[in-house]
Design a protein around this motif. Structure first.
Motif, PDB file in Angstrom:
ATOM      1  N   LYS A   1       0.833  -1.206   0.000  1.00  0.00           N
ATOM      2  CA  LYS A   1       0.000   0.000   0.000  1.00  0.00           C
ATOM      3  C   LYS A   1       0.869   1.257   0.000  1.00  0.00           C
ATOM      4  CE  LYS A   1      -4.051  -1.971   2.334  1.00  0.00           C
ATOM      5  NZ  LYS A   1      -4.865  -1.967   3.582  1.00  0.00           N
ATOM      6  N   ARG A  50       2.330   1.625  -3.356  1.00  0.00           N
ATOM      7  CA  ARG A  50       1.314   2.093  -4.306  1.00  0.00           C
ATOM      8  C   ARG A  50       1.091   3.602  -4.154  1.00  0.00           C
ATOM      9  NH1 ARG A  50      -5.081   0.824  -3.920  1.00  0.00           N
ATOM     10  NH2 ARG A  50      -5.721   1.683  -5.919  1.00  0.00           N
ATOM     11  N   PRO A  97      -9.279  -8.699  -1.308  1.00  0.00           N
ATOM     12  CA  PRO A  97      -9.454  -7.243  -1.317  1.00  0.00           C
ATOM     13  C   PRO A  97      -8.242  -6.496  -1.849  1.00  0.00           C
ATOM     14  CG  PRO A  97      -9.217  -8.062   0.934  1.00  0.00           C
ATOM     15  CD  PRO A  97      -9.402  -9.254   0.047  1.00  0.00           C
ATOM     16  N   HIS A  98      -7.049  -7.025  -1.626  1.00  0.00           N
ATOM     17  CA  HIS A  98      -5.826  -6.356  -2.082  1.00  0.00           C
ATOM     18  C   HIS A  98      -5.626  -6.549  -3.588  1.00  0.00           C
ATOM     19  CE1 HIS A  98      -4.998  -5.825   2.152  1.00  0.00           C
ATOM     20  NE2 HIS A  98      -5.147  -7.125   2.340  1.00  0.00           N
ATOM     21  N   GLU A 153      -8.313  -6.740  -5.606  1.00  0.00           N
ATOM     22  CA  GLU A 153      -9.387  -5.951  -6.199  1.00  0.00           C
ATOM     23  C   GLU A 153      -9.085  -4.460  -6.196  1.00  0.00           C
ATOM     24  OE1 GLU A 153     -12.705  -7.176  -3.889  1.00  0.00           O
ATOM     25  OE2 GLU A 153     -13.104  -8.971  -5.103  1.00  0.00           O
ATOM     26  N   ASP A 154      -8.408  -3.960  -5.146  1.00  0.00           N
ATOM     27  CA  ASP A 154      -8.149  -2.510  -5.105  1.00  0.00           C
ATOM     28  C   ASP A 154      -6.812  -2.145  -5.753  1.00  0.00           C
ATOM     29  OD1 ASP A 154      -6.133  -3.103  -3.275  1.00  0.00           O
ATOM     30  OD2 ASP A 154      -7.187  -2.297  -1.535  1.00  0.00           O
ATOM     31  N   GLY A 155      -6.122  -3.152  -6.326  1.00  0.00           N
ATOM     32  CA  GLY A 155      -4.894  -2.864  -7.055  1.00  0.00           C
ATOM     33  C   GLY A 155      -3.654  -2.757  -6.200  1.00  0.00           C
ATOM     34  N   THR A 156      -3.761  -3.096  -4.909  1.00  0.00           N
ATOM     35  CA  THR A 156      -2.578  -3.036  -4.043  1.00  0.00           C
ATOM     36  C   THR A 156      -1.515  -4.016  -4.518  1.00  0.00           C
ATOM     37  OG1 THR A 156      -3.913  -2.394  -2.139  1.00  0.00           O
ATOM     38  CG2 THR A 156      -1.745  -3.336  -1.680  1.00  0.00           C
ATOM     39  N   ARG A 170     -10.455 -14.418 -10.145  1.00  0.00           N
ATOM     40  CA  ARG A 170      -9.727 -13.148 -10.276  1.00  0.00           C
ATOM     41  C   ARG A 170      -8.331 -13.329 -10.864  1.00  0.00           C
ATOM     42  NH1 ARG A 170     -13.242 -13.076  -6.226  1.00  0.00           N
ATOM     43  NH2 ARG A 170     -14.275 -11.126  -5.606  1.00  0.00           N
TER      44      ARG A 170
END
Length: 450
Positions: free
Chosen positions: A113, A116, A142-143, A145-148, A170
């Protein structure tokens, strides 16, 4: 070596490798020194790395997605992941599911994060990803999906069985394959160039060395490093090679994907009436350490499922082989299993009984509350007799041909046909009997022959 490659396409000459940065002093394993520095240096795996293949297309489009690399050991999963990060200008972070816990993963995600936020994405390579449990696998979602992170997982096990459906949805699964002989020879030539001298082996011994690697590039380089260390002024033959080196153990996991692949190959070889192939796969499983009792059970199942009443003796042969193994043990008892496999492969085949039983079970589940017709019910009490139990039952032994032709299905059911014998082996005679009784039943229905 000429005989090995007589039927193979000419190998393209190796392009000169880019000069590496100066390395610190000290011994580095050959596998590390020969690690590819770009994707076009990777040997094999054209089905995923080629210009029109998935990874080639992703890199050309500049759009890399999360991946699961599925393949056997020593085919380049870690190397490809690292080079993908380099080619996409992503930070490369590697963890192993064997040594990484939840707390470690949280630190990895927090660092990604921060990275990023500074404008750089992270490629997280997870080796042996199938060893994470389902809850741990869910932690990646979740990481992703949010692009982390861009996840690249490596596994030797079938992802369909070992990974969450949510994770698989995914990520794209790419299948890497064991290296073939041409790939291994290219790797051997690259190793000789790196060492500055050829291996001290004649053609047959060189072929044997490649065979020892069993499609594993890393194993081949380890073997080459051992051979190169030998002090000899002559080219060694196969006997000298095999005396000094042990063949790499065949890849086989009794609880993993290879277990199911090989038993499937054995079963289908028997079903396909190929005794030689059936013996080969039986041998592969025994050499790999499979429990012969498991094989005895599966062989007996083959007799029931694929031969059935076409050769009723097949089941007896299998049970006797199983009993023989229990009395003799290995290796003597293994021969009994081999002979049972030969018998099954050459026996007439029929799945008519198997199919009939499955159809009857399916019908039973749908009509499970339907009572039998009253005329075939016993009537031990007066009340039951008054209800019509047993009324009108025809005792078959008193009928002509010892066959009454009565209905034995629930009265609300239309008479089905489950068992259709094949015209092979003993079922040829059973087919004749089925037709005989079907003809008699029709006569009785019309009131003839009573």
């Amino acid at each position: 070596m000429a005989d090995l490659f007589d039927n193979m396409p000419d190998l393209q000459p190796e392009r000169p490798r880019a000069k590496a940065a100066p390395e610190p002093a000290g011994h580095r394993p050959l596998a590390d020194r020969l690690r590819p520095r770009s994707l076009d240096e990777v040997i094999g795996q054209e089905q995923v790395l080629g210009a029109q293949a998935p990874l080639g297309a992703m890199l050309e489009a500049g759009s890399l997605s999360s991946l699961i690399l599925w393949g056997p050991p020593g085919v380049g999963k870690t190397t490809i992941a690292r080079l993908l990060a380099d080619a996409s200008d992503l930070a490369f972070v590697q963890v192993s599911a064997i040594f990484t816990g939840v707390a470690d993963l949280k630190k990895v995600f927090e660092a990604a994060k921060l990275r990023r936020g500074q404008g750089r994405a992270t490629l997280l390579f997870v080796d042996e990803i199938h060893r994470f449990n389902k809850a741990q696998q869910d932690g990646f979602l979740p990481h992703m999906e949010d692009g982390t992170i861009l996840l690249v997982g490596a596994t030797t096990e079938n992802p369909s069985f070992e990974l969450n459906a949510a994770l698989l949805s995914r990520a794209q699964v790419l299948v890497l394959t064991r290296l073939d002989l041409a790939d291994l020879e290219r790797l051997a030539q690259r190793a000789e160039a790196e060492m500055g001298r050829p291996l001290p082996l004649d053609g047959a011994a060189r072929e044997a060395l490649l065979d020892m690697a069993d499609g594993d590039g890393r194993a081949l380089l380890n073997l080459i490093e051992q051979v190169a260390a030998w002090k000899t002024d002559t080219r060694l033959g196969v006997e000298a090679l095999t005396t000094r080196l042990m063949k790499r153990a065949a890849k086989y996991d009794k609880s993993g994907d290879e277990h199911y692949n090989l038993i499937s190959a054995l079963h289908k070889s028997v079903r396909g009436s190929d005794p030689d192939a059936a013996l080969y796969w039986l041998g592969r499983m025994l050499v790999g350490g499979e429990d012969p009792r498991y094989l005895a059970r599966r062989i007996t199942r083959m007799a029931i499922e694929d031969i059935g009443l076409a050769d009723p003796q097949a089941q007896t042969i299998c049970l006797h082989a199983w009993e023989t193994y229990e009395r003799l043990g290995s290796p003597e008892g293994d021969l009994a299993l081999g002979q049972a496999v030969i018998y099954l492969a050459l026996a007439p085949k029929s799945n008519a009984g198997y199919a009939a039983f499955k159809a009857a079970l399916a019908e039973a589940r749908k009509t499970g509350s339907e009572p039998p017709p009253k005329h075939i019910l016993n009537a031990p009490t007066r009340l039951m007799k008054d209800q019509g139990y047993g009324k009108g039952y025809d005792y078959d032994h008193d009928a002509e041909d010892a066959f009454s032709g009565q209905n034995y299905f629930p009265e609300t059911m239309k008479r089905p046909v489950y068992y259709t014998p094949v015209d092979r082996g003993h079922e040829r005679e059973l087919h004749r009997r089925v037709e005989f009784f079907a003809g008699l039943r029709e006569k009785r229905r019309r009131g003839e022959g009573r």
